[in-house]
Design a protein around this motif. Structure first.
Motif, PDB file in Angstrom:
ATOM      1  N   GLY A 453     -96.094  -6.017  -9.070  1.00  0.00           N
ATOM      2  CA  GLY A 453     -97.204  -6.454  -8.233  1.00  0.00           C
ATOM      3  C   GLY A 453     -96.809  -7.573  -7.299  1.00  0.00           C
ATOM      4  O   GLY A 453     -95.665  -8.041  -7.277  1.00  0.00           O
ATOM      5  N   GLU A 454     -97.757  -8.025  -6.507  1.00  0.00           N
ATOM      6  CA  GLU A 454     -97.501  -9.111  -5.563  1.00  0.00           C
ATOM      7  C   GLU A 454     -97.531 -10.467  -6.265  1.00  0.00           C
ATOM      8  O   GLU A 454     -98.154 -10.630  -7.316  1.00  0.00           O
ATOM      9  N   ASP A 455     -96.929 -11.422  -5.604  1.00  0.00           N
ATOM     10  CA  ASP A 455     -96.970 -12.789  -6.102  1.00  0.00           C
ATOM     11  C   ASP A 455     -98.360 -13.382  -5.881  1.00  0.00           C
ATOM     12  O   ASP A 455     -99.017 -13.090  -4.874  1.00  0.00           O
ATOM     13  N   VAL A 456     -98.809 -14.204  -6.814  1.00  0.00           N
ATOM     14  CA  VAL A 456    -100.144 -14.817  -6.732  1.00  0.00           C
ATOM     15  C   VAL A 456    -100.316 -15.582  -5.423  1.00  0.00           C
ATOM     16  O   VAL A 456    -101.362 -15.486  -4.764  1.00  0.00           O
ATOM     17  N   ARG A 493    -105.828  -6.048  -4.312  1.00  0.00           N
ATOM     18  CA  ARG A 493    -104.458  -6.550  -4.484  1.00  0.00           C
ATOM     19  C   ARG A 493    -104.385  -7.564  -5.626  1.00  0.00           C
ATOM     20  O   ARG A 493    -103.388  -7.616  -6.364  1.00  0.00           O
ATOM     21  N   ALA A 494    -105.444  -8.362  -5.776  1.00  0.00           N
ATOM     22  CA  ALA A 494    -105.448  -9.411  -6.808  1.00  0.00           C
ATOM     23  C   ALA A 494    -105.398  -8.830  -8.218  1.00  0.00           C
ATOM     24  O   ALA A 494    -104.943  -9.496  -9.156  1.00  0.00           O
ATOM     25  N   LYS A 495    -105.870  -7.584  -8.381  1.00  0.00           N
ATOM     26  CA  LYS A 495    -105.867  -6.962  -9.704  1.00  0.00           C
ATOM     27  C   LYS A 495    -104.450  -6.685 -10.204  1.00  0.00           C
ATOM     28  O   LYS A 495    -104.245  -6.457 -11.396  1.00  0.00           O
ATOM     29  N   PHE A 496    -103.496  -6.686  -9.281  1.00  0.00           N
ATOM     30  CA  PHE A 496    -102.141  -6.280  -9.656  1.00  0.00           C
ATOM     31  C   PHE A 496    -101.113  -7.380  -9.401  1.00  0.00           C
ATOM     32  O   PHE A 496     -99.930  -7.100  -9.269  1.00  0.00           O
ATOM     33  N   THR A 497    -101.581  -8.619  -9.305  1.00  0.00           N
ATOM     34  CA  THR A 497    -100.637  -9.715  -9.131  1.00  0.00           C
ATOM     35  C   THR A 497     -99.778  -9.868 -10.380  1.00  0.00           C
ATOM     36  O   THR A 497    -100.192  -9.537 -11.494  1.00  0.00           O
ATOM     37  N   GLN A 498     -98.603 -10.383 -10.173  1.00  0.00           N
ATOM     38  CA  GLN A 498     -97.719 -10.607 -11.306  1.00  0.00           C
ATOM     39  C   GLN A 498     -97.197 -12.037 -11.280  1.00  0.00           C
ATOM     40  O   GLN A 498     -97.163 -12.677 -10.231  1.00  0.00           O
TER      41      GLN A 498
END
Length: 588
Positions: A453-456, A493-498
């Protein structure tokens, strides 16, 4: 191994002014009280409040609480609830004198009384002439208040859990609140705090904007928890932009500078507020001054190489006044603007400052929500106070210095009614639901297991850009409609942050990811609510609907996270004891 449980009569989430005032009331009554705070209590954002706390003491000029009430109703653009406003303004002198007796070091007049300075929108005779109503401790009033209240709580044996982050509200099958889950930031462990009553005093959420005077801890945690628990948020379209944030830095320059005689100038050296507000000039309410400043910039009269700010001039006050009344402001100007205000003006721009909306409450601090057509149905065991709550005393635009007053008046009121509830209706703890910690554990597990996922930080920056560009000082239908679509995409997108750091011990990356969960809820609420309000009122300046519409829109908005739907409820127009203040055009 199960999740450990700690049990208290009352649990307060947030260690700022409202939380400490409520905790003091509860602890001094003998109830076992816990305060959870992400930072040491005296580092809470209340510490950043500069200008003063309003109360009609009349120490400098004649003043009455009825005039204070009128100014607050007018400042709210008639969206404030007049029962709550009356309660706050009537209680204001008592609240300030109580702080004085607690040891708060107010500035003094020569006769020994508390010093009061002028402030935006504070008037005598219902708007006719300015009045000195803001009780000040130099330009560090919030700092003085917070330290005073913390010391009183230490004396009262309030139990503090410092560097703990509340995660989720726990409600039982009846919908009653029975506790919260929380993260001990040092160890990364999850705990349940089982309580007879819970109060949220988690402050604002100004970090949904890219330019904000708010501290980095202001991530609206209480509001996010409320939405996830199925509760609505009220009036989230209304965000106050403070007229004087340091250009390029966002650091607050108190309205007290203008209260002491500072003036705003454009590139032509003109005191332009005389054109927009011939009566109150630079001390008109904040929404009015912010829009005036923006117009000066838009019409080409801004200052600097990019003509994108105006100037705040105070050198004419002289070094003695600046060093005595505004020492912190001089320090801020030198550090963040590179100018010494004794010699040169400060470059300033409107900057997101305060959240008028929040968790719906009444003047007792009880959280309420629509239920069977009744907008005043209480959520048993749940209270809120301060900026995270919407009483609503600020309506569509907060009057300066009413924020610190809000904290202590409704913090105390909530504390009093929590005592009544705990001792009268809730003599023992209701049982916890079987899966009390389930939602929180699932959120933590998602963060720990997510890959690819994307960075916070990337998602948070996208959220802030969207909110800043779509819900700023001036708004229009096309822009806000785009904002609703864009923020929905960011929320996905926020659901898949890592997070790359999977450790548990004092993991700031995990904390920031959990904060993003809350920020996203508030950003969505803000844009959906703003898109829905088809009028201009207070801080919501809508280019396509430039006038206030009392016939159709004198009502509070309620955002529900499930389905991202909106409901509306009427403004409480009936005060507690005095006559209703009818709407009229806001002129200054």
């Amino acid at each position: 191994m199960g999740v450990p449980v700690r049990r208290f009569d009352a649990v307060i989430v947030g260690g700022g002014g409202a939380g400490l005032r409520a905790a003091l009331q509860l602890s001094e009554s003998g109830l076992k009280t816990a305060v959870l705070s992400k930072v040491f209590p005296t580092r809470s954002h209340t510490v950043a409040a500069q200008g003063g706390i309003s109360a009609s003491l009349g120490n400098v000029q004649e003043d009455h609480w009825e005039w204070h009430m009128y100014d607050t109703v007018k400042g709210s653009d008639w969206l404030g609830d007049q029962d709550a406003i009356e309660y706050m303004c009537r209680k204001a002198p008592e609240a300030v004198i109580e702080l004085e007796h607690f040891g708060m070091p107010f500035d003094r007049l020569e006769n020994g009384k508390i010093y009061q300075r002028p402030f935006g929108g504070h008037t005598q005779h219902n708007g006719k002439t300015p009045v000195q109503r803001a009780c000040a401790a130099a330009d560090r009033t919030g700092h003085a208040m917070l330290h005073t209240l913390y010391q009183r709580n230490v004396r009262a044996n309030t139990q503090f859990f410092v560097e703990w982050m509340a995660l989720d509200l726990i409600r039982d099958a009846d919908g009653d609140v029975v506790g919260v889950t929380a993260l001990e930031m040092e160890t990364g462990e999850i705990y349940i705090f089982h309580a007879k009553a819970v109060l949220f005093a988690t402050g604002g959420a100004g970090r949904i904007y890219s330019a904000s005077t708010n501290a980095f801890i202001n991530t609206g945690d209480g509001l996010g928890m409320a939405v996830r628990a199925g509760l609505p948020l009220e009036d989230m379209e209304f965000w106050q932009f403070h007229p004087t944030g340091v250009a390029g830095a966002g650091v607050l320059i108190t309205e007290g500078v203008r209260g002491e005689g500072g003036i705003l100038l454009n590139a032509d050296g003109e005191r332009f507020m005389e054109r927009y507000a011939p009566n109150l000039k630079d001390l008109a309410p904040r929404d009015f001054v912010s829009r005036s400043m923006e117009l000066e910039v838009l019409e080409g009269r801004g200052c600097g190489p990019h003509k994108d700010y105006v100037l705040l001039k105070l050198d004419h006050l002289g070094p003695d006044i600046i060093n005595q009344r505004l020492p912190g402001i001089r320090e801020i100007a030198i550090k963040f603007a590179g100018v010494d205000p004794i010699k040169d003006p400060i470059p300033v721009i409107p900057t997101c400052h305060y959240m008028m909306g929040g968790i719906p409450t009444n003047w007792r601090g009880e959280v309420v929500m629509p239920k069977g057509g009744d907008p005043e149905s209480r959520v048993n065991g749940f209270y809120a106070a301060g900026e995270c709550a919407c009483a609503s005393v600020h309506g569509a635009n907060r009057l300066g210095t009413n924020s610190l007053l809000d904290l202590v008046v409704f913090g105390k009121s909530a504390g009093d009614h929590m005592i009544d509830y705990i001792r009268g209706e809730m003599p023992d703890w209701k049982p916890l639901p079987a899966d009390a910690a389930g939602p929180s554990l699932a959120r933590i597990a998602r963060l720990d297991n997510q890959t690819g996922g994307e960075d916070v930080a990337e998602v948070r920056a996208a959220m802030q850009r969207t909110v800043q560009s779509r819900a700023g000082v001036f708004r229009n239908a096309a822009n806000m409609a785009l904002g609703v679509e864009e923020i929905a995409a960011v929320a996905e997108r926020a659901k898949f942050t890592q997070i790359k750091d999977k450790s548990k011990v004092f993991n700031t990356a995990r904390t920031e990811a959990l904060e993003l969960d809350n920020l996203i809820e508030i950003a969505v609420a803000t844009l959906v609510a703003a898109d829905g309000r088809k009028e201009s009122r207070g801080a919501h300046a809508h280019d396509d609907f430039p006038h206030r519409d009392d016939e159709n829109w004198m009502k509070h908005s309620l955002f529900f996270g499930e389905g991202r739907r909106m409901e509306y409820k009427p403004v409480h127009t009936r005060p507690l004891t005095v006559d209703y203040i009818p709407p009229k055009e806001r002129t200054f």
